[in-house]
Write a protein that holds these residues in place. Structure first.
Motif, short mmCIF file in Angstrom:
data_model
loop_
_atom_site.label_atom_id
_atom_site.label_comp_id
_atom_site.label_asym_id
_atom_site.label_seq_id
_atom_site.Cartn_x
_atom_site.Cartn_y
_atom_site.Cartn_z
N PRO A 57 0.83 -1.21 0.00
CA PRO A 57 0.00 0.00 0.00
C PRO A 57 0.87 1.26 0.00
CG PRO A 57 -0.75 -1.57 1.65
CD PRO A 57 0.58 -2.06 1.15
N LYS A 58 0.51 2.23 -0.84
CA LYS A 58 1.28 3.46 -0.98
C LYS A 58 0.42 4.69 -0.68
CE LYS A 58 4.43 1.67 -4.52
NZ LYS A 58 5.17 0.92 -3.56
N ARG A 59 1.11 5.76 -0.31
CA ARG A 59 0.44 7.04 -0.01
C ARG A 59 -0.48 7.44 -1.16
NH1 ARG A 59 0.36 11.79 2.82
NH2 ARG A 59 0.25 13.68 1.58
N GLY A 60 -1.69 7.85 -0.80
CA GLY A 60 -2.65 8.32 -1.78
C GLY A 60 -3.55 7.23 -2.34
N GLU A 61 -3.21 5.98 -2.07
CA GLU A 61 -4.05 4.89 -2.56
C GLU A 61 -5.22 4.64 -1.61
OE1 GLU A 61 -0.80 2.20 -4.99
OE2 GLU A 61 -1.40 1.53 -2.99
N ILE A 62 -6.32 4.18 -2.19
CA ILE A 62 -7.48 3.78 -1.41
C ILE A 62 -7.50 2.25 -1.41
CG2 ILE A 62 -10.00 3.79 -1.26
CD1 ILE A 62 -9.93 6.46 -2.82
N TRP A 63 -7.58 1.68 -0.23
CA TRP A 63 -7.64 0.24 -0.05
C TRP A 63 -8.86 -0.13 0.76
CZ3 TRP A 63 -3.93 -3.87 -0.90
CH2 TRP A 63 -2.85 -3.48 -1.69
N LEU A 64 -9.38 -1.31 0.52
CA LEU A 64 -10.40 -1.87 1.40
C LEU A 64 -9.64 -2.47 2.58
CD1 LEU A 64 -13.45 -2.36 1.55
CD2 LEU A 64 -13.03 -4.64 0.64
N VAL A 65 -10.02 -2.05 3.80
CA VAL A 65 -9.32 -2.51 5.00
C VAL A 65 -10.31 -3.03 6.04
CG1 VAL A 65 -7.33 -0.98 4.68
CG2 VAL A 65 -9.25 -0.20 6.04
N ASN A 66 -9.86 -3.95 6.84
CA ASN A 66 -10.66 -4.49 7.93
C ASN A 66 -10.28 -3.75 9.20
OD1 ASN A 66 -11.94 -5.92 9.91
ND2 ASN A 66 -11.07 -7.90 9.36
N LEU A 67 -11.18 -2.94 9.73
CA LEU A 67 -10.89 -2.12 10.90
C LEU A 67 -11.36 -2.76 12.21
CD1 LEU A 67 -11.73 1.38 9.42
CD2 LEU A 67 -9.49 0.33 9.74
N ASP A 68 -11.97 -3.93 12.15
CA ASP A 68 -12.42 -4.60 13.37
C ASP A 68 -11.29 -5.42 13.97
OD1 ASP A 68 -15.05 -3.65 13.43
OD2 ASP A 68 -15.70 -5.15 11.99
N PRO A 69 -11.22 -5.56 15.27
CA PRO A 69 -12.18 -5.05 16.26
C PRO A 69 -11.91 -3.59 16.60
CG PRO A 69 -10.48 -6.30 17.37
CD PRO A 69 -10.18 -6.39 15.89
N THR A 70 -12.94 -2.92 17.04
CA THR A 70 -12.84 -1.52 17.47
C THR A 70 -13.49 -1.38 18.84
OG1 THR A 70 -14.92 -0.97 16.37
CG2 THR A 70 -12.90 -0.61 15.12
N ILE A 71 -13.35 -0.20 19.42
CA ILE A 71 -13.95 0.11 20.71
C ILE A 71 -14.70 1.44 20.60
CG2 ILE A 71 -13.48 0.67 23.13
CD1 ILE A 71 -10.99 -1.09 22.94
N GLY A 72 -15.85 1.53 21.25
CA GLY A 72 -16.59 2.78 21.35
C GLY A 72 -16.97 3.40 20.01
N ALA A 73 -16.63 4.68 19.84
CA ALA A 73 -17.04 5.44 18.66
C ALA A 73 -16.06 5.32 17.49
CB ALA A 73 -17.22 6.91 19.03
N GLU A 74 -15.05 4.45 17.61
CA GLU A 74 -14.12 4.27 16.49
C GLU A 74 -14.87 3.75 15.27
OE1 GLU A 74 -10.30 2.99 19.24
OE2 GLU A 74 -11.37 1.47 18.12
N ILE A 75 -14.49 4.24 14.12
CA ILE A 75 -15.12 3.79 12.88
C ILE A 75 -14.78 2.32 12.69
CG2 ILE A 75 -13.32 4.40 11.24
CD1 ILE A 75 -15.58 5.76 9.58
N ARG A 76 -15.77 1.54 12.31
CA ARG A 76 -15.59 0.09 12.31
C ARG A 76 -15.92 -0.57 10.98
NH1 ARG A 76 -19.38 1.27 16.23
NH2 ARG A 76 -17.92 0.47 17.74
N LYS A 77 -15.79 -1.83 10.95
CA LYS A 77 -16.07 -2.79 9.88
C LYS A 77 -15.07 -2.69 8.74
CE LYS A 77 -19.79 -0.27 7.53
NZ LYS A 77 -21.20 -0.23 7.25
#
Length: 116
Positions: free
Chosen positions: A5-25
């Protein structure tokens, strides 16, 4: 994950697990860290979420409209307030890329959020 992954690229990422108001999924995120920073397989990202009128006027939300370069499917926002470092193992696949102007907007929004 085959590509780095390089600067400026958009990737699909898995952000789970999260806590509270963190953006998830699993969602798109833009890589904002420099390609020359660090030896660890970690990238600084800002998650992307669908546009909502309540985001209008927030300095930490950057509107991006879908096009053939970013390959997004709907109007979206880059959420600079939710910036985080993630391991490259969370990266699923590359979606697209952002232009220099949008990357400059991200940098300016980040500076405003941290009062830089």
């Amino acid at each position: 994950m085959a590509a780095k992954p390089k600067r400026g690229e958009i990737w699909l990422v898995n952000l789970d697990p999260t806590i509270g108001a963190e953006i998830r999924k699993t969602r798109p995120a833009v890589i904002i860290s420099s390609d020359s920073v660090g030896i660890l397989p970690v990238r600084l990202i800002a998650p992307i979420t669908g546009w909502d009128d309540r985001y209008s006027g927030n300095i930490w939300h950057i509107l991006i409209n879908p096009d053939t370069t970013n390959n997004l499917s709907k109007p979206s926002v880059i959420d600079v307030l939710q910036v985080r470092g993630i391991d490259t193992a969370r990266f699923i696949h590359r979606i697209g890329k952002l232009g220099q102007r949008t990357m400059r907007d991200i940098t300016e929004a980040l500076a405003a959020v941290v009062e830089g």
